[in-house]
Structures are given as C-alpha cells and as structure tokens.
Enzyme design. Structure first.
Site, PDB file in Angstrom:
ATOM      1  N   SER A 298       0.863  -1.185   0.000  1.00 34.76           N
ATOM      2  CA  SER A 298       0.000   0.000   0.000  1.00 34.76           C
ATOM      3  C   SER A 298       0.894   1.227   0.000  1.00 34.76           C
ATOM      4  O   SER A 298       2.086   1.123   0.283  1.00 34.76           O
ATOM      5  CB  SER A 298      -0.875   0.021   1.253  1.00 34.76           C
ATOM      6  OG  SER A 298      -0.143   0.526   2.362  1.00 34.76           O
ATOM      7  N   ASP A 299       0.346   2.393  -0.305  1.00 35.83           N
ATOM      8  CA  ASP A 299       1.154   3.585  -0.072  1.00 35.83           C
ATOM      9  C   ASP A 299       1.039   3.921   1.411  1.00 35.83           C
ATOM     10  O   ASP A 299       0.240   3.337   2.151  1.00 35.83           O
ATOM     11  CB  ASP A 299       0.742   4.746  -0.991  1.00 35.83           C
ATOM     12  CG  ASP A 299       1.890   5.752  -1.143  1.00 35.83           C
ATOM     13  OD1 ASP A 299       2.863   5.682  -0.360  1.00 35.83           O
ATOM     14  OD2 ASP A 299       1.835   6.615  -2.036  1.00 35.83           O
ATOM     15  N   TRP A 300       1.843   4.853   1.835  1.00 39.38           N
ATOM     16  CA  TRP A 300       1.964   5.192   3.253  1.00 39.38           C
ATOM     17  C   TRP A 300       0.591   5.507   3.866  1.00 39.38           C
ATOM     18  O   TRP A 300      -0.016   6.543   3.551  1.00 39.38           O
ATOM     19  CB  TRP A 300       2.894   6.402   3.397  1.00 39.38           C
ATOM     20  CG  TRP A 300       3.112   6.854   4.793  1.00 39.38           C
ATOM     21  CD1 TRP A 300       2.212   7.523   5.592  1.00 39.38           C
ATOM     22  CD2 TRP A 300       4.295   6.701   5.589  1.00 39.38           C
ATOM     23  NE1 TRP A 300       2.757   7.782   6.815  1.00 39.38           N
ATOM     24  CE2 TRP A 300       4.042   7.293   6.837  1.00 39.38           C
ATOM     25  CE3 TRP A 300       5.538   6.121   5.350  1.00 39.38           C
ATOM     26  CZ2 TRP A 300       4.986   7.328   7.852  1.00 39.38           C
ATOM     27  CZ3 TRP A 300       6.486   6.162   6.367  1.00 39.38           C
ATOM     28  CH2 TRP A 300       6.208   6.757   7.600  1.00 39.38           C
ATOM     29  N   GLY A 301       0.117   4.627   4.711  1.00 33.18           N
ATOM     30  CA  GLY A 301      -1.157   4.879   5.395  1.00 33.18           C
ATOM     31  C   GLY A 301      -2.365   4.895   4.478  1.00 33.18           C
ATOM     32  O   GLY A 301      -3.451   5.319   4.885  1.00 33.18           O
ATOM     33  N   SER A 302      -2.210   4.414   3.256  1.00 28.40           N
ATOM     34  CA  SER A 302      -3.345   4.553   2.326  1.00 28.40           C
ATOM     35  C   SER A 302      -4.503   3.637   2.708  1.00 28.40           C
ATOM     36  O   SER A 302      -5.627   3.849   2.255  1.00 28.40           O
ATOM     37  CB  SER A 302      -2.904   4.311   0.884  1.00 28.40           C
ATOM     38  OG  SER A 302      -2.550   2.959   0.674  1.00 28.40           O
TER      39      SER A 302
END
Ligand code: BGC
Length: 764
Positions: A298-302
C-alpha cells in the site's frame, strides 16, 4: 538454531525444520538431494506459519526507534517493537546504514519463532547518497542506457547500506505541471515512459536479484495518481477507460514484463474506488490479466486513509477492503496486524488470500537471497567503499550532462567563450548546494551538490563575478515543511544590477528550490516564484546578453523570458554533480542533447497540456476572427515548448522519409529517414517517430510517439535511420481493454520534436 534453518537452500530445509520440533506439512514432496525451488521453499515455510505470522509478513513499519540504542519505551513504539520480536513485522522502511539494518534484522532473525528476515525498503528515487538528476530530468536525456546506469548506481549504494528494496521507479504519466510529483516520473508520454520504466527496473534489479549489489524495484503508484484533479496532490482521479488503458497502464505493463518484483498502489481514488481497495486494478488487471506474481504494498497509510475517503467505515472495514482488493502489504496503517486475524475468523476475509499475500512476499525475500544470508546487504567494508565513490559521481555527472535541454540560443549566445570574458553569475540558486539534490534525497547529506558557481569557477580564463540578487525562499526548508517564498526582499537587487552592468554576459540561475516540487508540493502558478521575474527584468534593463539557466522540478511557463532572453537552458535539479554538468554545457565541453519529456505550457490555464491530444470536431480556425472553434480567446492552443523539443550547438536536417508497407505480408511497416548534421560541431540528436491513426472505433490522438533513436553525428555526416512498426506500435486498447489493430489510413511524422513536419501516409 532458528536462524540456521532458514538459510538452508536445499531439501534438508524441511527435515531440519522437523528436527527443531516445528511440525511441518510441506506442500511439496522433495527428493533428498534435489534443490528445492523457491516456490517449494515458500510453500514449506507457509505450511508451518500461524495465521498471525503470515499476517505479520504483510505488515510494514517505518523505523520507529534508534535501532542501535536501547529498546523503545512507551506507547506505539513499544507495541511495534513487541510485534517485531513476535514475527509480526515483515518489512521495515527508512531503516538505513549497515549498522542499523543489521541490528533490526538480528531481532527478526534471532528473536522471532521462525527467524524470517525482514525486507528493508527505502525511497531510492534518484540516487542514495550520490544523487542523480531528478527522474523528470533524466527522462529528458532519452538515453535509456544512461538511465539504467543511474538506477544501477543508486541500487549499488543503497544495497551497500543494507537496503534491499526501493520504492521506485515512479511511473505515473502526468500532463499537469502543477502536480509536484511530475519531478519523480518520466513525463507525459506512455511510450517514452514505458521504455524508461524498463530501464529503471533493469537498473535497480540487475540480472541477479540475489546479488548484494542489486535491489528489488517497485512500480508505483498503481494507478492514475498522475491524473489528480487540478494537479493537487492526493486529489480525486476520474478518468475514462481509454485514458486508463492507453495512457496510464502502459508503463506498468512494461515494468511488469521487465520483471519488477513489487507494485505500490496509490493514495487517490480512481473513478470512485480508492486504488488501495481497487479489486479491478489489483486483482483483475494486475494479478490476473497481467499475471504479476510479486507483491503489492500500500502507499503510506493509504489503507487507513480510506476512512477519510468515505469508502471504509472504520479501520477493521478498511483492512477488509484493502486485502480483498489485492493490497498485500500494509505500509504504516497498522491495520493488517490489528484486524486481519479477526476478519479471517469472522469469515470476512478468506485465509487463502492471506496465504497468497504472504506467499508473494516470502517469494521476493527468497529471490533476494535473504534466506541464504539475511545479512548479505550488511557489509561495512562494502558500504565504505561503494558510497560516494568516484565512479558513482562520474555516472551521475554523465547523467546530469545528458539531462540538460537547450531551449533557446539566439545569435549563438552559447557556448560561452572560455577566455577574456567578464561573466556575471546571478541568482541564489547559482550558489545553492542543496536544491540540485531535489526533494527525494533522504539519505543524501545536505549541501553536497556542486553549485553552478563552483562549476563555473573551474573555467579560469574568464572573470566570474557572483551576486545573489534575491533568495527564492525565506528561512530553512526541509522535506516535511512548507516552503515560504520570498516575495518582498529585494535588497540584493542593486548589487546584482551593478555586477550585470560590468559584464559581457550574464548567467542567471532562476527557478524553484529543491523542496518546491515532490510529494505534497503542488503549485497553482507556474511562473518564477517570488521576486525572480522582477530580478530578471531589472537585469535585462541593464544588460540584454542574458543566459537564463532554469533549475526546477516541473515545467515552468516563462513567456516573457522566451520573448526577451536570448538563451535559455533547462537544467532541472541535476543532483550531486549539477554545477559541473551545467558549466560544461555552458562552455560547450558538452553539446546538449536533451529533449523535453513534458510540454511546457504558456499559461496555467492550458493545463493539462500534452502533445498526444485528440482532435475536436472543430480543431482549426474557420476564418480569421471567427469564434466557434476549439481555442482560447486569450492564449494560443500550442505549448511554449513542445514535447520532444530541444536544441543543440549544431543543427540537424531530416529528409528522404520512406515507408515500406509490408504489413499484409509480414506484419511490419519499415520507416526510414535520412538525418544529417548540418552544423559545425559534433552533436547528438534524438530522432523521433510519431504516428497518427486517422480514424478508429475509439478515436486516436493527433500524434503518438512510437519510436526514437539517439544518433551522434560529426559535422556534415549523414545517417539513415530505420524504425519498425508492428502491431505493438500500430494498435491500441479499445474501451474494454483489449488490444486491437484496425485497418485504415495512418500518417507518419519523423523529426526532432513532436512538431516534426516531415510526413508520409500509408494504409493498413
Ligand atoms: C509516497 C510513496 C513513498 C512512501 C514511502 C509516500 O508518501 O507516496 O511514493 O514510497 O511515502 O516513503
């Protein structure tokens, strides 16, 4: 004992597991001395993992404490530390340096039940310590070998520092210079973008992923992130099928075909569904249709951000949507580790999906050789020897020279004479040793780039006087803080004006500071920030012999400069060797050969602006002054500088365009053209071929790049260049995502930019 278990690469692996008391039901039956395949090893390992351990592999944490110091105390960090020791962490990012990586890896290998090593990720975007030009600049070189080499160097340094996975290349196509992350990609074109994606993947991963000099790459951000509405980062993306398949997907298809090991999804929603939970993107297209067998992070905290998007009810729901949607690893949301086991027990998530995700992650770890030796990237001697080596600096200097684009050179202002000249150098960016490093240079030491001032000082035959003129920004800026632009302080103007008055030629270095582009750094204006335009005009009033050198992370619309300044050099942010490369180009020791990978707008109002647009039903002016055609009343339709454009200190002529249409016989159309160096010095030209499919069931752009070749020619020398067009170049994706080739009329254009005039037609 545990650590030994997992280093073994043969069939004995399973029997040793049995000896440790860990009961196994190996999925693969193996003979005693035949080495196990990676898939067999993964299956064997999976068969002895608990649900929580498998979920642990899917959990990635950012470095959360000083790894070589005491264990963290209190709150979140303590909990994360506990997870690490229990084997509930599969990867960490932003832990770097052999000492730190070794320390954290030691916990995973020696303290967890199974001793599974961590995969260590980092944003190695354009260099690690030795910084290359920003990717947009590198793309302006159109030199795939040089780009590959630049990624190789980045991988070499990062790998020597304990890292084994980069979150690069970023291969988002974008048509919007307002978006700060255009600096990180290859520009607006899917064909060029695909070639560059492959070069970067090959550069990072090499031919042997298990070598301690290569790292796993990550194609990001899947998908559509470059189409964030109004160029505002993280914003909504709503695009149609044709654009998705023909513009956004191609570089990802190419990266997958080049064997990229991981994908990262994106922060944006795509047509109403966040990419992170987008089953269509991640399961249907990526994993099923394209057969991608690596893992998706995932992207950061997505994952947690899907609550704010209005897609998930709460964290539990977000984890469910993300894992079902095909996100294999959770970067920093902490939701997989908290929620997935419950979701499996409540039948909201099938355990088979957890197995699949863990399997994908473990496979990449095996391929990296981490099970053979989890410390293979941790060699202090190599770290010392490799980082900032002379060869690495030579490679990034080579890349920097090749990335420069000469936009204007009226009256042959450039190259500068090497003797007897008084040169004024003006602009705070000229002495800036930080900005050329760009904004993605987390591991680089501050102020380590060669400035233009330092680079130019090496040419001792001239007298060089420097005056700052004005700062671009006020105060210190950093990776995380908003840049404050200087809009008032002009106290340096008088000194700069006096310096310019006395000079034969004035080199002005203007543009953006390094932290004005990159993530979270969108701009609504595309002109020179702060008081720089005023400075430029005031200097022009006293000395018109100006060479404007642009340092910037995105196309800037500089109409006044284009009208008035005789020479303009697009020098982007060129990394550690920036000033040396710029000085070599200004003095003609390197003949510029770069071509723009993105159109430069005349005005923000034209954005999105791109060469491969579609015709309207009313594309041309019916008669002077008539209004009902597709245009602006207050600006031209064309860009200030087109995609593919760039000058040289020599000139080139194209002639004799020929088409051999053998498509019905052997599915090939051969195009040839004669290219001649018509100037006085040796130079390189990127010959470009564009097609236009004149009518189709889904309309096609007015031009599409389908081939390019870089050719170096001596003065007077000619060469015949040949391009081959096959179904791959002549077809397109229809609205159901199927590749089709339709018979009909085509136009071919060949030349030195997307405005190429030389044209021929053929029928397919
Ligand atoms: C960016 C990614 C990056 C990640 C890890 C995110 O904010 O969008 O491109 O890889 O952070 O640093």
């Amino acid at each position: 004992m545990r650590s030994t278990i997992l280093f073994l690469a043969t069939a004995t692996f399973i029997s040793i597991l049995a000896m440790t008391g860990i009961t196994t039901t190996p999925a693969a039956t193996v003979s005693a001395d035949k080495p196990l395949t990676i898939d067999q090893k993964v299956d064997s390992l999976l068969s002895i993992m608990t649900l929580e351990e498998k979920i642990g592999q899917m959990n990635q944490y950012n470095g959360f404490w000083n790894v070589t110091g005491p264990a963290p105390k209190g709150g979140d960090a303590e909990r994360k530390y506990e997870h690490l020791r229990k084997g509930y962490v599969g990867s960490m990012l932003n832990v770097r340096g052999v000492k730190e990586v070794r320390a954290v890896q030691k916990i995973a290998v020696e303290e967890t039940r199974l001793g599974i090593p961590l995969i260590i990720g980092f944003d190695v975007i354009h260099g690690y310590k030795t910084i290359s030009p920003i990717p947009l600049a590198e793309s302006a070189s159109w030199d795939l070998e040089a780009i590959k080499r630049s990624s190789e160097v980045a991988a070499l340094e990062a790998a020597a520092s304990g890292i084994n996975w980069t979150f690069a290349p970023m291969i988002d196509i974008s048509r919007d210079a307002r978006w700060g992350r255009v600096m990180e990609g290859a520009g607006e074109d899917p064909y060029l973008g695909s070639k560059i994606a492959v070069a970067r993947v090959q550069g990072f991963q090499g031919s042997d992923l298990s070598s301690p000099t290569t790292i796993a790459a990550c194609a990001k951000h899947f998908a559509g992130y470059g189409f964030s509405e109004s160029g505002r980062d993280y914003n909504t993306v709503d695009i149609g099928t044709s654009t998705l398949h023909n513009i956004v997907f191609p570089p990802f298809i190419a990266a997958n075909e080049a064997g990229v090991k991981t994908f990262m999804n994106s922060f944006n929603e795509l047509n109403g569904v966040p990419a992170t939970a987008n089953t269509y993107l991640q399961r249907q297209i990526l994993k099923k249709k394209w057969g991608f067998d690596g893992f998706v992070v995932s992207d950061w905290g997505s994952i947690v951000e899907m609550i704010a998007h209005g897609h998930a009810k709460d964290g539990n729901h977000a984890a469910e949507l993300a894992v079902n949607g095909g996100s294999d690893m959770d970067m920093e949301s902490s939701l997989y580790v908290a929620e997935l086991a419950k979701l499996v027990k409540n039948n909201k998530v099938k355990e088979a999906l957890i197995d699949d995700a863990a399997r994908r992650i473990l496979k990449v770890k095996f391929e990296l050789g981490l099970f053979d030796d989890p410390y293979r990237y941790c060699d202090e001697a190599r770290e010392k020897e490799v980082i900032n080596s002379k060869e690495n600096h030579e490679a990034v200097l080579d890349m920097a020279r090749k990335s420069i684009v000469l936009l204007k050179n009226e009256g042959n202002m450039l190259p500068l004479k090497k003797d007897g000249q008084k040169i004024a150098l003006i602009g705070s960016l000229a002495a800036d040793k930080n900005s050329p490093l760009g904004s993605w240079r987390i591991a680089a030491d501050d102020n380590t780039a060669i400035s233009v001032l330092e680079g130019m000082k090496k040419y001792k035959g001239n007298t060089l006087s420097y005056a700052k003129g004005a700062d671009v920004a006020i105060g210190e800026t950093s990776f995380i803080s908003e840049v404050k632009i200087n809009t008032t302080d002009k106290s340096g103007f008088p000194e700069a004006i006096e310096t310019a008055k006395k000079a034969d030629k004035v080199v002005m270095v203007l543009g953006e500071i390094g932290f004005q582009s990159g993530e979270g750094r969108s701009r609504a204006h595309l002109d020179l920030p702060g008081v720089q335009q005023e400075l430029l005009e005031e200097i022009y009033n006293v000395n018109k012999n100006i060479i404007l050198v642009l340092n910037n992370g995105r196309p800037l619309s500089l109409n006044w400069a284009d009208e008035n300044i005789p020479a303009i050099v697009e020098a982007w942010q060129l990394g550690s060797q920036s000033g040396n490369a710029i000085a070599e180009v200004l003095y003609g020791d390197y003949n510029p050969s770069g071509k723009l990978p993105m159109s430069v707008p005349r005005s923000v109002g034209q954005v999105p602006i791109y060469y491969n647009y579609k015709n309207t039903g009313r594309p041309t002016e019916p008669a002077p002054d008539l209004v009902f055609w597709s245009h602006y009343g207050d600006e031209k339709n064309s860009p200030l500088y087109s995609f593919g454009y760039g000058l040289s200190y020599t000139s080139f002529a194209y002639s004799d365009l020929k088409i051999q249409n053998n498509y019905s016989a052997n599915k090939k159309v051969i195009v040839s053209v004669e290219l001649k160096n018509t100037g006085k010095v040796k130079g390189k030209e990127v010959a470009q071929l564009y097609i236009r499919d004149m009518y189709a069931s889904v309309t096609r752009p007015v031009r599409e790049l389908k081939g390019f070749e870089m050719v170096e020619l001596n003065p007077g020398e000619s060469r015949t260049i040949e391009f081959t067009l096959t179904a791959k170049e002549l077809g397109f994706f229809d609205n159901s995502g199927e590749w089709i080739i339709e018979p009909g009329a085509f136009e071919i254009y060949v030349g030195g930019s997307s405005d190429a005039k030389l044209k021929k037609e053929f029928d397919l």
